[in-house]
Design an enzyme around this catalytic site. Structure first.
Site, short mmCIF file in Angstrom:
data_model
loop_
_atom_site.label_atom_id
_atom_site.label_comp_id
_atom_site.label_asym_id
_atom_site.label_seq_id
_atom_site.Cartn_x
_atom_site.Cartn_y
_atom_site.Cartn_z
N ASP A 206 0.83 -1.21 0.00
CA ASP A 206 0.00 0.00 0.00
C ASP A 206 0.86 1.26 0.00
O ASP A 206 0.42 2.33 0.42
CB ASP A 206 -0.96 0.02 1.19
CG ASP A 206 -0.25 -0.10 2.53
OD1 ASP A 206 0.97 -0.33 2.54
OD2 ASP A 206 -0.92 0.04 3.57
N GLU A 292 8.88 -2.38 14.18
CA GLU A 292 10.15 -2.06 13.51
C GLU A 292 11.30 -2.09 14.50
O GLU A 292 12.37 -2.64 14.22
CB GLU A 292 10.06 -0.67 12.87
CG GLU A 292 9.05 -0.56 11.73
CD GLU A 292 7.64 -0.24 12.18
OE1 GLU A 292 6.78 0.04 11.33
OE2 GLU A 292 7.39 -0.29 13.41
N ARG A 322 -1.71 4.27 0.54
CA ARG A 322 -2.92 3.49 0.84
C ARG A 322 -4.01 3.72 -0.21
O ARG A 322 -4.29 4.84 -0.62
CB ARG A 322 -3.50 3.85 2.22
CG ARG A 322 -2.54 3.65 3.37
CD ARG A 322 -3.21 3.97 4.69
NE ARG A 322 -2.27 3.87 5.79
CZ ARG A 322 -2.60 4.10 7.06
NH1 ARG A 322 -3.82 4.47 7.37
NH2 ARG A 322 -1.70 3.98 8.00
#
Length: 347
Positions: A206, A292, A322
C-alpha cells in the site's frame, strides 16, 4: 520523459561508437592498403605498423565503450544492461534488492500489486518475495506473479487468529504482515548463496516508491534510513541528524521516544547483517508501533549506526499512500436483483 532521455543516451552511445568505428576503417583503408604503393622489402614492416595501429584503435574504442557504459550504469542501470548485452560486456555486479511484500485478499489487492510491478520492473538486480496471508496460495496472486515479468518467490503463511484483524477493526490495533515478513527473511537466509551481496527491504503493497530509493539503498552496509511521506498523521516522518550527520532522533508526533520511531517503509537492512544475526525477526507481540524497533534492536543496531540516505533524510522518496476501500453500493444492489457483475472477470 525518463524513458525518452534514456533512449537518447543509448542512441548517443551507439552514435559515438559507430562513428569511431567508421573513422577507424576509413583511416586504415587509405592508399597504403594496396600493395602497389608498398615495396616488397617493406611489406613486413608495413603490416607490423598496421597491426600496432589497429590494436591502438581497438584499445581506444574499448575505452570509449567503457566510459559510456560506466555513465549509463551510474544513471540508468536498465539502459546500461541493454548496451552491455549487445556489446558483449560483462555488467558490474551490484547488490540484489530482496523486497518482501506481505499481501492479503481484498478488493484492491490486484490493483496494489499492479502499481508495485510497474515500479519494480525498472529496478535492476531485484527479487520480489510476495507472501500471502493465507492458508494456501491463491490463483489470483499466482497468475499475477507468473505474468509479472519479475524474478519472484511466492510464499504463504496465515496469521494466527489471535493477531488477525477483525472486520472493521482499526488497522493500528494489531500489527500486520509480521509473520509474512519473517518467513520472507527465512527464505532469503535459506536460499541466497553466502557469497551473494544483497539488501533486504520490506516493501508493503500500500506504498508508492520512487526509483531513486532503490538506487540509494544498494549502498546499505548495515541499516539505511530515509523519510516516509503521508504517514503518522503528518506530511512526513523522518530521522533527524545531529551536526555530525548521525541520526539523533525522529521527527514524529506519536511516541517519538521509541527506540526506532520509523515506518516500515523507511529503512533497509543489508543481507550481511541478517547473516550475522540470523535469529533476528519482527516480534508479533510488540506494542503498537514497536514492530520495527523489535527487529532493529535484535540486529544490534544503535541510532548512530544508521546510514541516512535521501539527501541526509531531507527528501521524501517513499509514500504511505494506501488505496481507498471501494464502496460497492451499486454492486450490492445488482446482487440483490440477481444481476451481479461477471465473476469470471478478475479485478
Amino acid at each position: 520523459m525518463r524513458r525518452i532521455l534514456r533512449n537518447r543516451i543509448i542512441f548517443i552511445a551507439y552514435f559515438i561508437v559507430s562513428t569511431g568505428s567508421i573513422i577507424w576503417l576509413v583511416s586504415t583503408c587509405g592508399p597504403g592498403c594496396t600493395t602497389e604503393h608498398v615495396g616488397g622489402d617493406s611489406m613486413a614492416d608495413y603490416y607490423k605498423h598496421e597491426l600496432e595501429r589497429t590494436r591502438a584503435n581497438v584499445r581506444q574504442t574499448e575505452k570509449k565503450i567503457r566510459t559510456i557504459t560506466q555513465t549509463l550504469n551510474k544513471q540508468y542501470a536498465k539502459a546500461a544492461d541493454a548496451v552491455n548485452e549487445i556489446l558483449g560486456i560483462e555488467s558490474p555486479q551490484i547488490p540484489t534488492i530482496y523486497a518482501i511484500t506481505p499481501t492479503y485478499t481484498r478488493p484492491v489487492q490486484k490493483a496494489e500489486l499492479v502499481r508495485l510491478t510497474q515500479t519494480f520492473l525498472h529496478v535492476s538486480n531485484f527479487h520480489w518475495i510476495v507472501v500471502e496471508d493465507s492458508e494456501r496460495k491463491t490463483q489470483l496472486v499466482s497468475r499475477f506473479l507468473t505474468n509479472s515479468g519479475l524474478p519472484y518467490t511466492h510464499l504463504n503463511v496465515k496469521t494466527t487468529d489471535e493477531y488477525k484483524l477483525k472486520e472493521n477493526e482499526a488497522s493500528w490495533r494489531k500489527p500486520r504482515g509480521v509473520d509474512q515478513r519473517n518467513i520472507g527473511v527465512d527464505w532469503i537466509l535459506e536460499n541466497v548463496p553466502q557469497a551473494e551481496e544483497g539488501v533486504v527491504y520490506f516493501a508493503d503493497d500500500d506504498n508508492t516508491y520512487s526509483l531513486q530509493i532503490f538506487d540509494e539503498m544498494r549502498t546499505t552496509q548495515k541499516v539505511s534510513v530515509w523519510p516516509v511521506g503521508l504517514v503518522g498523521g503528518l506530511r512526513f516522518e523522518r530521522p533527524l541528524l545531529n551536526d555530525a550527520g548521525k541520526v539523533s532522533s525522529w521527527y514524529t508526533v506519536w511516541e517519538p521516544n521509541r527506540p526506532f520511531a520509523m515506518d516500515m517503509a523507511g529503512f533497509a537492512v543489508s543481507l550481511k547483517l541478517f547473516r550475522q544475526q540470523p535469529h533476528a525477526r519482527f516480534d508479533i507481540t510488540s506494542r503498537r508501533g514497536y514492530v520495527e524497533s523489535s527487529l532493529l534492536v535484535q540486529l544490534g543496531i544503535r541510532k548512530e549506526d544508521l546510514e541516512p540516505l535521501a539527501e541526509k533524510c531531507s527528501k521524501v522518496l517513499v509514500w504511505h499512500t494506501r488505496t481507498e476501500k471501494p464502496k460497492w453500493k451499486q454492486e450490492d444492489k445488482l446482487i440483490t436483483l440477481g444481476k451481479p457483475s461477471d465473476p469470471r472477470i478478475e479485478v
